[in-house]
Design a protein around this motif. Structure first.
Motif, short mmCIF file in Angstrom:
data_model
loop_
_atom_site.label_atom_id
_atom_site.label_comp_id
_atom_site.label_asym_id
_atom_site.label_seq_id
_atom_site.Cartn_x
_atom_site.Cartn_y
_atom_site.Cartn_z
N ARG A 297 3.81 16.95 17.18
CA ARG A 297 3.40 18.34 17.06
C ARG A 297 3.14 18.81 15.64
N ASP A 298 3.67 18.13 14.64
CA ASP A 298 3.52 18.58 13.25
C ASP A 298 2.25 18.03 12.62
N MET A 299 1.68 18.80 11.72
CA MET A 299 0.49 18.40 10.98
C MET A 299 0.82 18.29 9.50
N VAL A 300 0.05 17.48 8.80
CA VAL A 300 0.10 17.43 7.34
C VAL A 300 -0.88 18.47 6.82
N ILE B 149 1.93 9.13 5.38
CA ILE B 149 2.50 10.47 5.29
C ILE B 149 2.24 11.21 6.60
N THR B 150 3.30 11.76 7.18
CA THR B 150 3.18 12.55 8.39
C THR B 150 4.10 13.76 8.29
N GLY B 151 4.06 14.60 9.32
CA GLY B 151 5.07 15.63 9.47
C GLY B 151 6.33 15.01 10.04
N LYS C 13 7.52 10.27 4.73
CA LYS C 13 6.86 9.00 4.48
C LYS C 13 7.53 7.89 5.29
N SER C 14 6.73 6.97 5.78
CA SER C 14 7.28 5.82 6.51
C SER C 14 6.38 4.62 6.28
N PHE C 15 6.98 3.43 6.30
CA PHE C 15 6.23 2.19 6.10
C PHE C 15 5.93 1.53 7.44
N HIS C 16 4.72 0.98 7.54
CA HIS C 16 4.28 0.25 8.73
C HIS C 16 3.57 -1.01 8.26
N ALA D 240 0.84 -1.19 0.00
CA ALA D 240 0.00 0.00 0.00
C ALA D 240 0.88 1.25 0.00
N MET D 241 1.42 1.59 -1.17
CA MET D 241 2.22 2.80 -1.32
C MET D 241 1.30 4.00 -1.49
N SER D 242 1.82 5.18 -1.18
CA SER D 242 0.99 6.39 -1.19
C SER D 242 1.59 7.47 -2.08
#
Length: 255
Positions: free
Chosen positions: A108-111, A101-103, A71-74, A24-26
């Protein structure tokens, strides 16, 4: 030209690349098809019923990255489904990589994505309906998300620009939206203030064949910065300039 502008904000996002089967890539930015779904949720339109009403012949859509993205994979548990009878979970589960996808700092960070909406002549009625919904402070009819339903999103900085004017330039300009690759005439050094920008190019789904028909009929190849900074480029043809709070935003729509 009227342009409706708003920010889509959330903690996490995932816009699945439809051509990836077992991973599931984004996409890094919401494709035009996803933005259509966001607008449909605002208006309360039934699922899959809005492909023609919100299509490219009626509404022009643009999107820009307004915060640094990571981006990070889980690995997530999915049902193992080999036939329709397996939807009850009888086949057990299978773990698949899932890209989120995150900050940079999840605590504390938002997308944050900035979305631009403008009507064509035929799209003025649905555009007016959308403006009336948001500018009256009613908010979206259905809950919004950044891709999947569990990645909830909120609206911020809703504004209506009444007289955005197309302009052209032979100079390198800063663009706050994604830029169609075929519109780029010259891409200078990405160094800004001594810091290199992180650029990505992606091929995004744009329009479906028709209502309830999820076959793609158009794609957008775009270039953009993933660190929330404008993309410096010399482009061909017209682009829009918006002026607010002493800032000039230059944008190109997804074509």
């Amino acid at each position: 030209m009227q342009v409706l502008v708003f920010d889509l904000v959330g903690k996490m996002a995932h816009f699945r690349k439809y051509y990836a089967n077992n991973t599931a890539m984004s996409f890094s930015v919401p494709p035009r098809t996803t933005l259509m779904g966001v607008l449909a949720a605002m208006l309360g339109l039934p699922r899959d019923s809005y492909y023609e009403a919100l299509g490219g012949q009626h509404l022009r859509l643009g999107v820009g990255v307004r915060s640094p993205l990571k981006k990070s994979f889980h690995r997530l548990n999915f049902l193992k489904v080999e036939a329709s009878r397996d939807l009850d979970g009888s086949k057990g589960h299978i773990q698949l990589p899932f890209e989120i996808i995150t900050g940079y700092d999840l605590t504390r960070d938002m997308v944050r994505y900035r979305v631009y909406v403008a009507p064509t002549v035929s799209g003025q009625p649905v555009f007016d309906q959308l403006v009336g919904q948001l500018m009256a402070g009613k908010g979206p009819h259905f809950a919004l998300s950044l891709g999947t339903a569990n990645f909830s999103a909120t609206l911020e900085n809703v504004q209506l620009h009444q007289q955005a004017r197309p302009t052209t330039s032979q100079e390198v300009q800063e663009f706050h939206s994604t830029v169609p690759t075929d519109r780029i005439q010259h891409l200078p050094s990405t160094l800004t203030g001594g810091v290199a920008l992180s650029l990505e190019e992606e091929l995004l789904p744009a329009d479906f064949m028709g209502d309830y028909q999820r076959e793609l009929v158009a794609m957008n190849r775009v270039l953009f910065s993933t660190d929330g900074q404008p993309l410096r480029a010399q482009v061909t043809g017209e682009y829009l300039e918006l002026h607010e709070y002493g800032e000039t935003q230059r944008l190109l729509f997804l074509e």
